[in-house]
Structure formats: C-alpha cells, structure tokens
Design a protein around this motif. Structure first.
Motif, PDB file in Angstrom:
ATOM      1  N   VAL A  53       0.850  -1.110  -0.247  1.00 45.21           N
ATOM      2  CA  VAL A  53      -0.008   0.021   0.018  1.00 45.21           C
ATOM      3  C   VAL A  53       0.884   1.243   0.063  1.00 45.21           C
ATOM      4  O   VAL A  53       1.567   1.413   0.946  1.00 45.21           O
ATOM      5  N   PHE A  54       0.786   2.134  -1.005  1.00 48.92           N
ATOM      6  CA  PHE A  54       1.421   3.297  -0.914  1.00 48.92           C
ATOM      7  C   PHE A  54       0.899   4.416  -0.245  1.00 48.92           C
ATOM      8  O   PHE A  54      -0.416   4.393  -0.271  1.00 48.92           O
ATOM      9  N   PRO A  55       1.687   5.141   0.259  1.00 46.28           N
ATOM     10  CA  PRO A  55       0.986   6.558   1.008  1.00 46.28           C
ATOM     11  C   PRO A  55       0.565   7.404  -0.031  1.00 46.28           C
ATOM     12  O   PRO A  55       0.989   7.451  -1.259  1.00 46.28           O
ATOM     13  N   PRO A  56      -0.483   8.333   0.234  1.00 48.32           N
ATOM     14  CA  PRO A  56      -1.080   9.367  -0.739  1.00 48.32           C
ATOM     15  C   PRO A  56       0.107   9.910  -1.704  1.00 48.32           C
ATOM     16  O   PRO A  56      -0.180  10.270  -2.806  1.00 48.32           O
ATOM     17  N   GLU A  57       1.116  10.500  -0.920  1.00 46.66           N
ATOM     18  CA  GLU A  57       1.966  11.192  -1.660  1.00 46.66           C
ATOM     19  C   GLU A  57       2.785  10.366  -2.838  1.00 46.66           C
ATOM     20  O   GLU A  57       3.446  10.924  -3.705  1.00 46.66           O
ATOM     21  N   LEU A  58       2.799   9.122  -2.634  1.00 49.28           N
ATOM     22  CA  LEU A  58       3.206   8.394  -3.639  1.00 49.28           C
ATOM     23  C   LEU A  58       2.360   7.821  -4.697  1.00 49.28           C
ATOM     24  O   LEU A  58       2.528   6.838  -5.516  1.00 49.28           O
ATOM     25  N   ALA A  59       0.979   8.143  -4.646  1.00 51.50           N
ATOM     26  CA  ALA A  59       0.105   7.678  -5.675  1.00 51.50           C
ATOM     27  C   ALA A  59       0.419   7.774  -7.083  1.00 51.50           C
ATOM     28  O   ALA A  59       1.028   8.765  -7.244  1.00 51.50           O
ATOM     29  N   GLY A  60       0.381   6.790  -7.894  1.00 48.58           N
ATOM     30  CA  GLY A  60       0.883   7.076  -9.342  1.00 48.58           C
ATOM     31  C   GLY A  60       2.083   6.245  -9.661  1.00 48.58           C
ATOM     32  O   GLY A  60       2.399   6.222 -10.726  1.00 48.58           O
ATOM     33  N   SER A  61       2.813   5.880  -8.611  1.00 46.69           N
ATOM     34  CA  SER A  61       4.301   5.397  -8.788  1.00 46.69           C
ATOM     35  C   SER A  61       3.934   3.964  -9.724  1.00 46.69           C
ATOM     36  O   SER A  61       3.289   3.119  -9.133  1.00 46.69           O
ATOM     37  N   GLY A  62       4.861   4.064 -10.705  1.00 49.65           N
ATOM     38  CA  GLY A  62       4.671   2.694 -11.313  1.00 49.65           C
ATOM     39  C   GLY A  62       3.453   2.187 -11.977  1.00 49.65           C
ATOM     40  O   GLY A  62       3.127   1.030 -12.294  1.00 49.65           O
ATOM     41  N   ASP A  63       2.453   3.089 -12.150  1.00 54.29           N
ATOM     42  CA  ASP A  63       1.156   2.979 -12.593  1.00 54.29           C
ATOM     43  C   ASP A  63       1.064   1.896 -13.768  1.00 54.29           C
ATOM     44  O   ASP A  63       1.997   2.171 -14.798  1.00 54.29           O
ATOM     45  N   GLY A  64       0.182   0.809 -13.745  1.00 61.09           N
ATOM     46  CA  GLY A  64       0.127  -0.003 -14.809  1.00 61.09           C
ATOM     47  C   GLY A  64       0.202  -1.607 -14.557  1.00 61.09           C
ATOM     48  O   GLY A  64       0.465  -1.894 -13.445  1.00 61.09           O
ATOM     49  N   HIS A  65       0.460  -2.291 -15.594  1.00 61.55           N
ATOM     50  CA  HIS A  65       0.320  -3.771 -15.323  1.00 61.55           C
ATOM     51  C   HIS A  65       1.504  -4.292 -16.202  1.00 61.55           C
ATOM     52  O   HIS A  65       1.606  -4.035 -17.509  1.00 61.55           O
ATOM     53  N   ARG A  66       2.358  -4.889 -15.566  1.00 64.06           N
ATOM     54  CA  ARG A  66       3.726  -5.658 -16.385  1.00 64.06           C
ATOM     55  C   ARG A  66       4.401  -6.760 -15.854  1.00 64.06           C
ATOM     56  O   ARG A  66       3.752  -7.165 -14.700  1.00 64.06           O
ATOM     57  N   PRO A  67       5.006  -7.464 -16.459  1.00 73.47           N
ATOM     58  CA  PRO A  67       5.752  -8.734 -15.980  1.00 73.47           C
ATOM     59  C   PRO A  67       6.528  -8.247 -14.835  1.00 73.47           C
ATOM     60  O   PRO A  67       7.048  -7.091 -14.661  1.00 73.47           O
ATOM     61  N   PHE A  68       6.686  -9.385 -13.933  1.00 74.03           N
ATOM     62  CA  PHE A  68       7.445  -9.174 -12.737  1.00 74.03           C
ATOM     63  C   PHE A  68       8.498 -10.226 -12.376  1.00 74.03           C
ATOM     64  O   PHE A  68       7.786 -11.515 -12.827  1.00 74.03           O
ATOM     65  N   ASP A  69       9.479 -10.266 -11.669  1.00 74.76           N
ATOM     66  CA  ASP A  69      10.255 -11.343 -11.333  1.00 74.76           C
ATOM     67  C   ASP A  69      10.487 -11.920 -10.149  1.00 74.76           C
ATOM     68  O   ASP A  69      11.097 -12.865  -9.773  1.00 74.76           O
ATOM     69  N   LEU A  70       9.152 -11.858  -9.459  1.00 77.95           N
ATOM     70  CA  LEU A  70       9.188 -12.657  -8.084  1.00 77.95           C
ATOM     71  C   LEU A  70       9.211 -13.977  -8.393  1.00 77.95           C
ATOM     72  O   LEU A  70       9.782 -14.801  -7.498  1.00 77.95           O
ATOM     73  N   VAL A  71       8.152 -14.655  -9.092  1.00 84.63           N
ATOM     74  CA  VAL A  71       8.300 -16.120  -9.427  1.00 84.63           C
ATOM     75  C   VAL A  71       7.906 -16.084 -10.868  1.00 84.63           C
ATOM     76  O   VAL A  71       7.721 -15.244 -11.487  1.00 84.63           O
ATOM     77  N   LYS A  72       8.248 -17.231 -11.584  1.00 75.90           N
ATOM     78  CA  LYS A  72       7.852 -17.632 -12.961  1.00 75.90           C
ATOM     79  C   LYS A  72       6.320 -17.279 -13.340  1.00 75.90           C
ATOM     80  O   LYS A  72       5.437 -17.674 -12.490  1.00 75.90           O
TER      81      LYS A  72
END
Length: 209
Positions: free
Chosen positions: A106-125
């Motif tokens: 959960v982002f604080p209000p001042e960081l709203a908009g950070s990295g907006d979108g949907h994309r591949p990620f490397d946590l697991v395959k």
C-alpha cells in the motif's frame, strides 16, 4: 596487473548475478542498463556501497547514488486498503483470467501514481506487477480487489495468508546490517550494479515483493 584483476572481479560479478537471477539476466552481458531485482539481507553498509547476501546464497555489492530512493516496508492488513487506495500487487494468473496476489503493498497518498500499470515481474515464474487505484474491495467474497490503472483494470484475489505491507518514504538510516531488502538495480557495461530504489524492512519485516 591491477587492471586485469579488476576486470576479473567485474566478470565474476556478472557471472554471479547470472547464477542468482537466472532467466532475467540471460542476456546480461549484451544488455547493460537492464533493471534487476535483488532480494536479500544487508551484510555491510558504507557511504556509497551496499553489501547484500542474496536469498540464493550469493554475495553482491551494490552502488548507491544521491538519486537512490529508500522506502520502509511495514506490516499492514486488508483493512488498510479502501476504495481509492493506491496499491501494488505481485500476482500470478488464474484460469478465469483474474489474478491471485503473492503480496500487496500500500502506497502513501504522496506516492500515488508510482509505477502505474500492469507488467511482467520477476518474483516467481509467470508473475506480474499491477500498480493502480482500488476501485472496490469485496472482503466478503474472497477478498477481491478491483485495481484500475491508466490503460486498464485487473481483479486480484488476496488470500488470507498473503502478506500485506505499507510502503513509507524513508532515508538511509534504515539501511543497517541484518535488514532485509528488495532493491532494483541497473547493471553497467562493466558489470557493476547501481541501486535505483531500495525497499527495506522496518522492525524485522521482510519485504514480500
């Protein structure tokens, strides 16, 4: 001799990273500037260097710059997420086309908009990262979040055993030996790593993303 030794160290660093991060760095030698996720525990800190013992067992050295951002990771729960909250979630796809969360931050209000979108990620395959605003939250129906971002929407199931955390702006005083971190770094042409941002667990928290 000193120059050759440094070259060998840099080459060893690249080889080590390829073994740590696998597929994500398959073309690391050919793609300087690649963004890499490093997860582990801090083993040493200086003014401009962070030493990290990666979860895979390898040890890496990461450069810090004046632009490296630090954010604290603290425990949260589903009640901290409300319509309009700005969140991120690493997740994996389900057969019905929705996503199942591996973690939620959960982002604080001042960081709203950070990295907006949907994309591949490397946590697991096969995992993805979705950052956006919560449109609705159905706790009574399996803890399902509707997450809206600029170009679309995702519905994300949040199982009860999935970690939920807050991201809070912090500074380098949080970076101490023993602290668990996730850091996103870029690799230079010589194999050196430079941190773009660091998510550091506060009060013993392990960042789940």
């Amino acid at each position: 001799m000193k120059v050759k030794f440094r070259q060998l160290i840099r080459r060893a660093c690249v080889v080590t990273l390829i073994s740590v991060f696998g597929v994500g760095l398959a073309d690391a030698d050919d793609a300087p500037g690649t963004r890499i996720g490093v997860r582990g525990e801090i083993t040493g800190v200086s003014a401009d260097i962070l030493k990290v013992h990666a979860n895979s067992g390898e040890n890496v050295m990461i450069n810090l710059t004046k632009d490296t951002k630090v954010r604290a990771v603290t425990l949260a729960n589903i009640e901290d997420i409300k319509p309009g909250s700005y969140i991120g979630s690493a997740a994996v796809p389900q057969e019905d086309g929705t996503l199942k969360a591996l973690e939620v931050h959960v982002f604080p209000p001042e960081l709203a908009g950070s990295g907006d979108g949907h994309r591949p990620f490397d946590l697991v395959k096969g995992s993805s990262m979705t950052n956006g605003s919560v449109g609705d939250l159905v706790v009574s129906n399996g803890r399902v979040l509707t997450v809206n971002y600029k170009d679309g929407q995702q519905r994300i199931l949040v199982p009860e055993d999935v970690p939920i955390v807050n991201l809070i702006p912090a500074d380098r005083s949080l970076l101490k030996v023993g602290v668990k971190i996730v850091t996103f770094v870029t690799q230079g042409a010589d194999g050196t790593l430079t941190a773009q941002s660091i998510l550091a667990g506060k009060d013993g928290v392990t960042p789940p993303m």
